[in-house]
Design an enzyme around this catalytic site. Structure first.
Site, PDB file in Angstrom:
ATOM      1  N   HIS A   1       0.864  -1.184   0.000  1.00 16.19           N
ATOM      2  CA  HIS A   1       0.000   0.000   0.000  1.00 16.19           C
ATOM      3  C   HIS A   1       0.899   1.231   0.000  1.00 16.19           C
ATOM      4  CE1 HIS A   1      -3.322   2.678   0.662  1.00 16.19           C
ATOM      5  NE2 HIS A   1      -2.748   3.174   1.730  1.00 16.19           N
TER       6      HIS A   1
ATOM      7  N   ASP B   1       1.152   5.055  -0.253  1.00 12.95           N
ATOM      8  CA  ASP B   1       0.454   6.336  -0.201  1.00 12.95           C
ATOM      9  C   ASP B   1       1.127   7.354  -1.108  1.00 12.95           C
ATOM     10  OD1 ASP B   1      -1.637   5.933   1.780  1.00 12.95           O
ATOM     11  OD2 ASP B   1       0.024   5.587   3.172  1.00 12.95           O
TER      12      ASP B   1
ATOM     13  N   ASP C   1      -7.644   1.626   2.046  1.00 13.34           N
ATOM     14  CA  ASP C   1      -7.327   2.503   3.176  1.00 13.34           C
ATOM     15  C   ASP C   1      -8.286   3.674   3.419  1.00 13.34           C
ATOM     16  OD1 ASP C   1      -5.838   3.246   5.390  1.00 13.34           O
ATOM     17  OD2 ASP C   1      -4.371   4.404   4.269  1.00 13.34           O
TER      18      ASP C   1
ATOM     19  N   HIS D   1      -5.886   9.839  -0.578  1.00 10.20           N
ATOM     20  CA  HIS D   1      -6.619   9.826   0.701  1.00 10.20           C
ATOM     21  C   HIS D   1      -5.839  10.403   1.874  1.00 10.20           C
ATOM     22  CE1 HIS D   1      -4.804   5.761   0.283  1.00 10.20           C
ATOM     23  NE2 HIS D   1      -4.543   5.892   1.567  1.00 10.20           N
TER      24      HIS D   1
HETATM   25 ZN   LIG Z   1      -3.100   4.987   2.711  1.00  3.38          ZN
END
Ligand SMILES: [Zn+2]
Ligand SMILES: *[C@@H]1O[C@H](CO)[C@@H](O)[C@H](O)[C@H]1NC(C)=O
Length: 1000
Positions: free
Chosen positions: A58, A60, A182, A432
């Protein structure tokens, strides 16, 4: 499994020679000669529990570090994370064993990495993609936030990422599954968009803890989300799966370098041999998990934040896990492990041919425990949220003018311009932890800087096109700080002109306010006709927030009317100079019967103020003959510092947790000052040194403007503050209010209630907050009060008749969800704390017709006019007015996208902007002729695409899913397009076209 031949895999030999399982199934080859997607999934066993192990990372697109710091692995002192190494390492490890699988999600990173690879590596990676060993899921530029984004920017960022994947890998690069593991709660409009983008299913990780428990017991963690009440099913139906551990591996099975779980020690000669223990633990975990899902397939996300930087650790242990667990099948074990992907798992759920629970509401708000509601980020970083929204408007204008100007837009008198930088900056900002406000301060600054750079590149496009269309290369000046009355040109010039570009496809009237120093001016429109203009003094609040960035003492106010997708030009001349030194402005007065009077405008609205307090007291619509009591004031909740008997949760960037349900009032009364002119009437309210407002009514407007200014929020009392404005009305709301989803469809909210489970309410305020992206309203049978916002904010209706909106937050503690900083924004200009200014637009209508007002009003706030200025007189042959359309589009139709696609084609999105139940007049199908759309573009070809423009509409085939309880959708008349050129839009439909065009 797919019927078809099986084939031996040489490399898997090394790992499976004990059991002699040497199969590596390959399905029939697809059109492109590759076996990817569903056809490349590993075989499963119908009489066993199949455990789909999904290796993933994951990544970001900015959070604790900036997107570039994450890419390179810079600043590992903040967080150890380097995406370039992850992709390097995963590719190496995939090559070592063809059974291995990996999914990749964030195209912003993959794009950076791909550009830097040799053609050899690119070929290798292409092969991995073509064999389904590396699979893209989601595939947008980032994994967007769902609570604070606007659909227009979400569609753009998905289009940007998916286009790169399609152009680089063709159909094997097209993700089949949407993956939002997420984001902090899930919007119905996102589900609707994903369905229209052609995804077969959607997986996420976070939902309310009470909802989770109920769904586990009922085996409803997999469901069918019907995400629109207007689109005919299954157009907005999306199969949705909730992942078992968020997106983490099950406890005890994390083999990343960042984890401490024991590796599989499989040498029986060594003392610490642990295979039996690991297998037993794993079988327990798998069997437990299977009890809360419906089929004999379960999914495990084997990865987490920025994992797989040294992918060998994960894969080496997963290879062993698969081998040893499957070896038990010889002893009667009924558990089968396989490397898998979300789409392979989805395929098995689809094959199960079951019916699934139907959901029609959304997944907000999200709480991870009784006092931990993630409703603070709906408002966190309000200045960034506004800048992101303005930037979207600027980008849409830039895109449109790049099309209307043709090649002249990119190379012209102003140099080389392009929209790509802004597209990427906006795409990154949808992440996000970007527009959500949940990033560290230096990362927030980086997002804003990217938007500013993008806008500089776009300004060149805008100037070039306007120069070409107007045949004037006079220097164009931009004033981006008109909201605080800063524009050096207008403040000093005796004669200037202002061009107003309208990005909407219908003519629009807007007020403009220009900082000036003169006493009186004349303004004339493009036809030379005089326009009513008035000079009003700059308010005290504006002077305070402006500081020394500008010195205009007055504002010149007039209404401009711009043609659809075009511009018009106003000429301004100074008539009379003002007095040289800046006057202090009229003194503020204590409210009294004489200083406050009713502000009256004949046409549409009337507001009254309470003479004792200076607060609003009523709002009337004179046209519809309705009137409500309305008081409005500013308050703050004392943010929890964690010292609380019920829970030690603090308020922070994510979490809203007031210490008490009763907010403090900033001031019971406002000092006021009134400005009344023929163009605008204002009551300026001053509540405290850090809270003020202008209540503003423009002549002819159907909306009352509340321009609020809040900050620096004081913290010298050591109390964090969450500042709200609250509207208290006589409307009988019975606990209901309404909010939009990502700026599109409206959802009903009920106090202390969730449509799909029996809510135990534990936070009476925070647990009743919802995201507001563009509007919220309260209503009863006769009155509807709609509030249109200029950015995403959180809000709720705690008392009957009341609507509150959180405007600003300043907090002293971190809320322990990872960001590691208190949300305490300051800047060079505001070392004492950020000052934020914004607008709320209020309209009062009869409920059945309210959407006819608030839909266009909200679009006017989202896509605002672009003003450019030129000093001095314009040369006489300047073309003062232009429209890119042959005629305005019908009121129900919004031109959502017009952007250059490649050298001879443009992408067009047309949207029906009304819900099916909303409007007598506008909730009807409308037909638009594409060939007769543009004034300067000849449309010579058209093809229709899916919403994200990465698949031709006629090739779009999605999985069918059967809901458990089908409320049979009403049988709607189907509307065929009358011809290739004439397209029909039904309520809430967005249609995406690639047009081949020539400049006429
Ligand atoms: Zn995230
Ligand atoms: C996808 O990309 C291919 C080239 O890889 C191109 O030929 C095709 O037109 C693209 N599809 C769409 C829908 O744009």
């Amino acid at each position: 499994m797919a019927a078809g031949q099986q084939q031996l895999s040489v490399a898997s030999f090394f790992f499976f020679f004990f059991s002699g399982v040497l199969t590596f199934p390959l399905g029939p080859e697809n059109k492109s000669g590759h076996v990817c997607g569903y056809e490349s999934c590993h075989v499963t066993k119908h009489n066993m529990l199949n455990v789909h192990l999904v290796p993933h990372t994951h990544d970001d697109v900015g959070w604790l570090k900036t997107v570039d710091q994450y890419y390179y692995g810079d600043r590992n002192d903040i967080q150890h994370a380097g995406v370039q190494y992850i992709l390097d390492s995963v590719v190496d490890q995939l090559l070592k064993n063809p059974d291995r699988r990996f999914i990749y999600v964030e195209t912003a990173f993959f794009f950076r990495w791909w550009k830097q690879q040799s053609s050899g590596v690119q070929q290798t990676v292409t092969q991995l993609v073509n064999q389904g060993r590396l699979e893209f899921v989601n595939g947008g530029w980032c994994m967007s936030d769902e609570a604070t984004t606007h659909y227009s920017a979400v569609i753009d960022q998905m289009t940007l990422g998916l286009r790169f994947l399609n152009e680089t890998f063709g159909s094997c690069g097209r993700p089949r599954v949407a993956w939002h593991i997420d984001p902090f709660g899930h919007a119905r409009e996102h589900a609707s968009m994903f369905a229209q983008m052609g995804y077969d299913g959607f997986f996420f990780g976070r939902l309310d803890y009470q909802d989770r428990v109920r769904r586990m017991l009922a085996k409803e963690q997999e469901l069918l989300w019907r995400a629109s009440d207007s689109l005919t099913p299954p157009a907005a139906d999306l199969f949705t799966g909730i992942l078992p551990n968020g997106y983490n591996p099950p406890e005890g099975f994390c083999w990343d370098q960042s984890c401490d779980d024991p590796p599989i020690r499989d040498d029986p000669d060594l003392e610490d041999y642990n295979v039996d223990e690991v297998v037993r633990r794993f079988l327990d975990t798998a069997n437990d998990q299977a009890t809360v899902y419906k089929t004999n397939h379960i999914i495990m996300t084997m990865g987490s934040d920025f994992q797989y930087e040294n992918a060998n650790l994960w894969y080496k242990n997963l290879d062993k896990l698969i081998h040893h667990v499957n070896a038990r099948q010889g002893n009667g074990s009924k558990v089968h492990l396989l490397y898998s992907t979300p789409s392979c798992y989805l395929q098995e759920l689809h094959r199960a041919n079951l019916t699934w629970a139907l959901k029609t509401d959304d997944f907000f708000p999200y709480a991870d425990s009784a006092h931990d509601f993630w409703t603070g980020f709906f408002t966190s970083r309000p200045a960034l949220k506004r800048y992101e929204r303005v930037s979207n408007s600027n980008l849409q204008t830039c895109n449109q003018l790049e099309v209307l100007g043709g090649p002249a837009s990119r190379k012209g008198p102003y140099g080389e311009g392009e929209s790509q930088t802004m597209k990427e900056a906006m795409a990154v900002a949808q992440h996000h932890d970007a527009v959500s406000g949940t990033e560290k301060q230096h990362v927030a600054n980086d997002y804003a800087r990217r938007l500013a750079t993008g806008w500089q590149h776009c300004q060149v496009v805008v100037s070039n096109t306007l120069a070409a269309l107007s045949r004037s290369s006079a220097e164009r000046i931009y004033c981006d700080n008109l909201n605080i009355s800063v524009c050096p040109l207008t403040a000093s010039s005796k004669q200037f002109s202002v061009s107003v570009y309208n990005p909407l496809a219908r003519p629009v009237t807007w007020p403009v306010r220009l900082p000036v120093n003169g006493e009186s001016y004349s303004v004339s429109d493009a036809k030379g006709k005089a326009v009513d203009c008035q000079v009003v003094p700059v308010s005290r609040a504006t002077r305070e927030v402006r500081k020394n960035r500008g010195h205009a003492v007055n504002e010149l106010v007039f209404q401009v009317q711009a043609p659809p997708l075009g511009y018009t030009t106003y000429s301004v001349s100074l008539l009379q100079n003002g007095p040289p030194p800046a006057p202090p402005g009229p003194a503020l007065q204590q409210p009294s019967r004489t200083s406050i009077c009713c502000v009256r405008v004949l046409q549409f609205l009337r507001v009254t103020f309470d003479p004792d307090t200076g607060l609003l007291s009523s709002l009337s619509n004179l046209e519809t003959n309705q009137s409500i009591k309305l008081t409005q004031n500013f308050y703050w909740y004392n943010a929890s510092d964690g010292n609380n008997s019920e829970s030690n949760q603090m308020s922070g960037a994510y979490i809203f947790r007031p210490n008490s349900s009763t907010p403090f009032i900033i001031s019971r009364m406002a000092k006021t000052e009134t400005v009344q002119t023929s163009v605008v009437q204002e009551v300026r309210q001053w509540f405290s040194p850090w809270a003020s407002q202008v209540v503003r009514l423009y002549t002819d407007s159907r909306a009352l403007e509340l321009e609020w200014t809040v900050g620096p929020v004081p913290i010298d009392d050591s109390l964090g503050k969450e500042v709200i404005t609250r509207l208290d009305t006589s409307i009988k709301t019975s606990g209901l209010f309404y909010t939009d989803s990502n700026g599109r469809e409206v959802l009903q909210r009920r106090k202390d209630f969730r449509p799909t489970w029996n809510l135990k309410q534990s936070e009476p305020i925070a647990g009743n907050y919802y995201p507001i992206n563009s509007r919220a309203f309260i209503k009863d049978d006769v009155d509807q009060l709609t509030v249109v916002t200029d950015r995403s904010q959180g809000g709720g209706s705690i008392q009957n008749g009341s609507l509150e909106i959180m405007l600003h937050r300043r907090l002293l503690y971190d809320d322990v969800r990872g960001v590691g900083e208190p949300l305490n924004e300051t800047s060079n200009i505001f070392p004492q704390g950020l000052v934020v200014r914004g607008r709320l637009l209020l309209s009062l209508e009869r409920p059945p017709a309210a959407a006819d007002t608030h839909r266009p009003l909200a679009q006017e706030v989202v896509l605002q006019p672009m003003l450019t200025f030129t000093d001095g007189a314009l040369s006489p042959d300047t073309r003062l007015e232009f429209s890119g359309l042959q005629a305005a589009l019908p009121p129900a139709v919004h031109l959502l996208t017009l952007t250059q696609w490649d050298s001879d084609s443009v992408l067009l999105r047309l949207e029906h902007q009304f819900q099916i139940w909303e409007s007598e007049v506008n909730s009807r199908p409308v037909t638009v002729n594409l060939q007769k759309l543009f004034s300067t573009l000849e449309v010579v070809g058209v093809s229709e695409l899916n919403l994200s423009a990465n698949q031709w509409k006629d090739e779009m085939k999605r999985y069918d899913w059967t809901p458990q309880t089908d409320k049979k959708p009403p049988l709607l008349k189907t509307f065929e397009d009358p011809s290739t050129w004439e397209v029909t839009l039904r309520p809430m439909e967005i249609r995406t076209f690639l047009l081949r065009v020539h400049l006429r």
